[in-house]
Design a protein around this motif. Structure first.
Motif, PDB file in Angstrom:
ATOM      1  N   GLN A  60      42.813  41.699  50.318  1.00  0.00           N
ATOM      2  CA  GLN A  60      42.459  42.879  49.530  1.00  0.00           C
ATOM      3  C   GLN A  60      42.739  44.140  50.339  1.00  0.00           C
ATOM      4  OE1 GLN A  60      38.675  42.562  47.680  1.00  0.00           O
ATOM      5  NE2 GLN A  60      38.625  44.680  46.968  1.00  0.00           N
ATOM      6  N   LYS A  63      42.636  50.352  49.534  1.00  0.00           N
ATOM      7  CA  LYS A  63      42.579  51.098  48.272  1.00  0.00           C
ATOM      8  C   LYS A  63      43.796  50.756  47.431  1.00  0.00           C
ATOM      9  CE  LYS A  63      45.119  55.293  49.531  1.00  0.00           C
ATOM     10  NZ  LYS A  63      45.153  56.756  49.426  1.00  0.00           N
ATOM     11  N   GLU A  65      45.254  50.307  42.975  1.00  0.00           N
ATOM     12  CA  GLU A  65      44.990  49.673  41.684  1.00  0.00           C
ATOM     13  C   GLU A  65      45.950  48.517  41.469  1.00  0.00           C
ATOM     14  OE1 GLU A  65      43.463  52.748  38.447  1.00  0.00           O
ATOM     15  OE2 GLU A  65      45.406  53.346  39.266  1.00  0.00           O
ATOM     16  N   LYS A  71      47.372  43.957  32.523  1.00  0.00           N
ATOM     17  CA  LYS A  71      45.932  44.195  32.474  1.00  0.00           C
ATOM     18  C   LYS A  71      45.440  44.610  33.855  1.00  0.00           C
ATOM     19  CE  LYS A  71      45.303  40.736  28.862  1.00  0.00           C
ATOM     20  NZ  LYS A  71      44.755  39.390  28.538  1.00  0.00           N
ATOM     21  N   LYS A  72      44.573  45.588  33.889  1.00  0.00           N
ATOM     22  CA  LYS A  72      44.022  46.040  35.162  1.00  0.00           C
ATOM     23  C   LYS A  72      43.114  44.960  35.742  1.00  0.00           C
ATOM     24  CE  LYS A  72      41.931  49.972  37.501  1.00  0.00           C
ATOM     25  NZ  LYS A  72      41.455  51.366  37.385  1.00  0.00           N
ATOM     26  N   VAL A  73      43.225  44.777  37.055  1.00  0.00           N
ATOM     27  CA  VAL A  73      42.484  43.721  37.741  1.00  0.00           C
ATOM     28  C   VAL A  73      41.294  44.333  38.477  1.00  0.00           C
ATOM     29  CG1 VAL A  73      42.620  41.914  39.498  1.00  0.00           C
ATOM     30  CG2 VAL A  73      44.597  42.382  38.036  1.00  0.00           C
ATOM     31  N   SER A  74      40.128  43.683  38.359  1.00  0.00           N
ATOM     32  CA  SER A  74      38.948  44.128  39.101  1.00  0.00           C
ATOM     33  C   SER A  74      38.994  43.522  40.501  1.00  0.00           C
ATOM     34  CB  SER A  74      37.681  43.688  38.361  1.00  0.00           C
ATOM     35  OG  SER A  74      37.582  42.278  38.402  1.00  0.00           O
ATOM     36  N   ASN A  75      37.911  43.590  41.228  1.00  0.00           N
ATOM     37  CA  ASN A  75      37.866  43.050  42.586  1.00  0.00           C
ATOM     38  C   ASN A  75      37.788  41.533  42.644  1.00  0.00           C
ATOM     39  OD1 ASN A  75      38.023  45.549  43.753  1.00  0.00           O
ATOM     40  ND2 ASN A  75      35.815  45.863  43.781  1.00  0.00           N
ATOM     41  N   ASN A  76      37.536  40.883  41.522  1.00  0.00           N
ATOM     42  CA  ASN A  76      37.440  39.421  41.499  1.00  0.00           C
ATOM     43  C   ASN A  76      38.824  38.821  41.235  1.00  0.00           C
ATOM     44  OD1 ASN A  76      36.747  36.779  41.286  1.00  0.00           O
ATOM     45  ND2 ASN A  76      35.626  36.977  39.359  1.00  0.00           N
ATOM     46  N   TYR A  77      39.446  38.327  42.317  1.00  0.00           N
ATOM     47  CA  TYR A  77      40.803  37.807  42.200  1.00  0.00           C
ATOM     48  C   TYR A  77      40.847  36.299  41.970  1.00  0.00           C
ATOM     49  CZ  TYR A  77      42.050  42.253  44.452  1.00  0.00           C
ATOM     50  OH  TYR A  77      42.203  43.576  44.763  1.00  0.00           O
TER      51      TYR A  77
END
Length: 274
Positions: A60, A63, A65, A71-77
């Motif tokens: 990760q 910083k 996006e 689709k935008k990805v959150s912090n949960n990969y």
């Protein structure tokens, strides 16, 4: 030229990453389209592998996006890693099973695939890759080419959309390398995969749709191989040499022997021998 009708499969915006106060990836913006073959190149230490691992959601960044499949990805990969396979330079680094069959099963077990479905999936992918006769063999007893085939099977059995190869052919001889490249082309077409090569061997990039040249963690140049390798003045600024076959093409064009760049070495030989 990018076909704007293609769907974005993977995109990062303003991605940066530092290790021990050293900037490894510096404000990178990158968009990859479904079905493309991409090459990421650059000098040693430029950030190629780090960028590849970011694209594969293995690390990760500080910083930036992320967008996967538009689709935008959150912090949960965790739910996305099965869709982006990462093949390491040394296949031994990604083996977890003692036999080929066990190793292919490892990823399926991690993704909670039912036991009664595993055998069929393993046999299907082994047949596709051409390693059906190796399933009971110890992975450590395989040749370099066979190990890379198993590495690809480990990824393909999870039905990914993107496969990233990180210097995955540097340990292979020419014959095995050619065989693996042909295999990748076959499965890419059949499964509609997006392929990303991270490589120092510029000959590997010539069939790519686009090339991204990194320098100090930034994208220094991007475009088709033909475009990137024609930017002689810019390449000289960072002491970056073009592939031998491209240099040969330029000399043949200058002498009027050919009119356009031809990356097929056998075709070039035939023209020269006329």
């Amino acid at each position: 030229m990018i076909n704007n009708n293609k769907k974005k499969i993977l995109e990062v915006k303003n991605v940066s990453l530092s290790y021990s106060k050293k900037q490894i990836i510096d404000d990178v913006n990158l968009c990859i389209y479904e079905g493309e073959t991409i090459s990421i190149i650059g000098h040693n230490g430029c950030g190629k592998t780090t960028l590849g691992k970011i694209l594969a959601f293995l690390i990760q960044p500080d910083k930036g996006e992320f967008f996967f499949d538009n689709k935008k990805v959150s912090n949960n990969y965790d739910n996305l890693q099965k869709y982006i396979g990462f093949v390491f330079q040394n296949p031994d680094n990604q083996f977890f099973g003692s036999t080929v069959e066990d190793d292919i099963a490892f990823g399926l077990e991690n993704h909670l695939v039912q036991q009664d479905q595993m055998s069929k999936l393993i046999n299907d992918v082994a047949k596709e890759i051409g390693i059906l006769d190796l399933l009971k063999k110890d992975v450590q007893q395989l040749s370099g080419g066979q190990k890379q085939q198993v590495s690809i099977a480990d990824i393909l059995v999870l039905k990914p959309k993107v496969i990233i190869f990180d210097e995955s052919f540097s340990m292979l001889d020419f014959s095995n390398k050619k065989k693996i490249f042909e295999l990748i082309k076959t499965i890419k077409k059949k499964y509609k995969l997006t392929i990303i090569y991270i490589t120092h061997d510029l000959e590997d990039t010539l069939d790519s749709d686009r090339v991204f040249l990194l320098e100090h963690g930034k994208i220094f140049l991007s475009g088709s191989p033909n475009y990137v390798f024609q930017q002689s003045e810019k390449l000289q600024q960072i002491n970056f040499e073009t592939p031998f076959i491209f240099q040969l093409n330029q000399r043949l064009i200058n002498k009027g022997i050919i009119k356009k760049v031809i990356f097929d070495i056998e075709q070039l030989v035939k023209i020269i021998c006329k």
